[in-house]
Every structure is written in structure tokens, then in C-alpha cells.
Design a protein around this motif. Structure first.
Motif, PDB file in Angstrom:
ATOM      1  N   PHE A  14       0.813  -1.218   0.000  1.00  0.00           N
ATOM      2  CA  PHE A  14       0.000   0.000   0.000  1.00  0.00           C
ATOM      3  C   PHE A  14       0.847   1.268   0.000  1.00  0.00           C
ATOM      4  N   GLN A  15       2.145   1.109   0.213  1.00  0.00           N
ATOM      5  CA  GLN A  15       3.100   2.217   0.224  1.00  0.00           C
ATOM      6  C   GLN A  15       2.777   3.266   1.280  1.00  0.00           C
ATOM      7  N   SER A  16       2.133   2.828   2.365  1.00  0.00           N
ATOM      8  CA  SER A  16       1.847   3.722   3.489  1.00  0.00           C
ATOM      9  C   SER A  16       1.426   2.894   4.699  1.00  0.00           C
ATOM     10  N   GLU A  17       1.514   3.525   5.849  1.00  0.00           N
ATOM     11  CA  GLU A  17       1.084   2.903   7.096  1.00  0.00           C
ATOM     12  C   GLU A  17      -0.439   2.887   7.161  1.00  0.00           C
ATOM     13  N   PRO A  18      -1.006   1.942   7.895  1.00  0.00           N
ATOM     14  CA  PRO A  18      -2.467   1.956   8.069  1.00  0.00           C
ATOM     15  C   PRO A  18      -2.881   3.075   9.015  1.00  0.00           C
ATOM     16  N   VAL A  19      -4.151   3.422   8.937  1.00  0.00           N
ATOM     17  CA  VAL A  19      -4.739   4.392   9.853  1.00  0.00           C
ATOM     18  C   VAL A  19      -5.676   3.628  10.773  1.00  0.00           C
ATOM     19  N   SER A  20      -5.614   3.932  12.063  1.00  0.00           N
ATOM     20  CA  SER A  20      -6.504   3.281  13.019  1.00  0.00           C
ATOM     21  C   SER A  20      -7.878   3.940  12.983  1.00  0.00           C
ATOM     22  N   ILE A  21      -8.917   3.146  12.912  1.00  0.00           N
ATOM     23  CA  ILE A  21     -10.287   3.664  12.919  1.00  0.00           C
ATOM     24  C   ILE A  21     -10.630   4.256  14.276  1.00  0.00           C
ATOM     25  N   THR A  22     -10.161   3.608  15.343  1.00  0.00           N
ATOM     26  CA  THR A  22     -10.497   4.033  16.705  1.00  0.00           C
ATOM     27  C   THR A  22      -9.507   5.038  17.283  1.00  0.00           C
ATOM     28  N   GLY A  23      -8.379   5.220  16.611  1.00  0.00           N
ATOM     29  CA  GLY A  23      -7.344   6.093  17.148  1.00  0.00           C
ATOM     30  C   GLY A  23      -6.270   5.328  17.897  1.00  0.00           C
ATOM     31  N   ASN A  24      -6.512   4.049  18.177  1.00  0.00           N
ATOM     32  CA  ASN A  24      -5.534   3.208  18.863  1.00  0.00           C
ATOM     33  C   ASN A  24      -5.243   2.007  17.973  1.00  0.00           C
ATOM     34  N   ILE A  25      -4.054   1.952  17.419  1.00  0.00           N
ATOM     35  CA  ILE A  25      -3.691   0.896  16.468  1.00  0.00           C
ATOM     36  C   ILE A  25      -3.802  -0.493  17.077  1.00  0.00           C
TER      37      ILE A  25
END
Length: 105
Positions: A14-25
Motif C-alpha cells: 500500500f506504500q503507506s502505514e495503516p490508519v486506526s479507525i479508533t485512534g488506537n492501532i
């Protein structure tokens, strides 16, 4: 249970880090996004602990493909693609090279 995957493989694809939906990975609710040069966009959401995933592909903001998957056991990198396993079966292959593509297995 949880979805088994190599997070470094997904970051590479994906060439990027994931984003947390809840704010906490650590909650395991993640969004991965990828956009190619032809303006295709791929959005993969994972709930690692509920073993669910959704996949959306758009072109110029028009929906090309959507799918929701339950009982996702693993995601494995396959060159410039990834394969999602539902139960123990390969269910879908998503290609990210040259143009985003989906192969239902």
C-alpha cells in the motif's frame, strides 16, 4: 482468533502505514489506502480481532468493486498483490501493479 498477516508486507504493497479507525492501532481496526497513477483507489478495512474485512475499489470516485468478508483468517502477499483467505480457502486476489485489479477465487 485474529487475521494473520505480515504488516510490513501490507505497508510495502500500500506504500503507506495503516490508519486506526479508533485512534488506537492496538484495537486492530485499520484502514489501508492506495491510489495508482490512473486514479484508481483501493481501500481495505480490517477488524483484525473480529476477522472481518471490506474492500472497495473506485475509479474517479465511481465505485468499481465492493465486498465485505467475514471469517477472514489470513492475508498473504503474492508479488505485487495480496490474497485474502476466508476460512482456509483463497477467496480474493487483489493486484496493485500497473492497474488495480481483483480476481475472485
Amino acid at each position: 482468533m485474529f487475521i494473520k498477516y505480515d504488516e510490513y508486507d501490507l505497508v510495502e504493497l500500500f506504500q503507506s502505514e495503516p490508519v486506526s479507525i479508533t485512534g488506537n492501532i492496538d484495537d486492530g481496526e485499520l484502514i489501508y489506502t492506495y491510489r495508482d497513477e490512473q486514479n484508481f483507489k483501493l481501500i481495505l478495512t480490517l477488524d483484525v480481532y473480529k476477522q472481518t474485512s471490506s474492500l472497495s475499489i473506485t475509479f474517479n470516485d465511481s465505485i468499481v468493486f465492493t465486498g465485505d468478508f467475514n471469517n477472514v483468517t489470513s492475508i498473504k502477499k503474492d508479488d505485487k498483490a495480496f490474497v485474502m483467505y476466508v476460512g482456509e480457502e483463497e477467496r480474493i486476489k487483489v493486484k496493485l501493479h500497473k492497474q488495480i485489479g481483483v480476481e475472485l477465487l
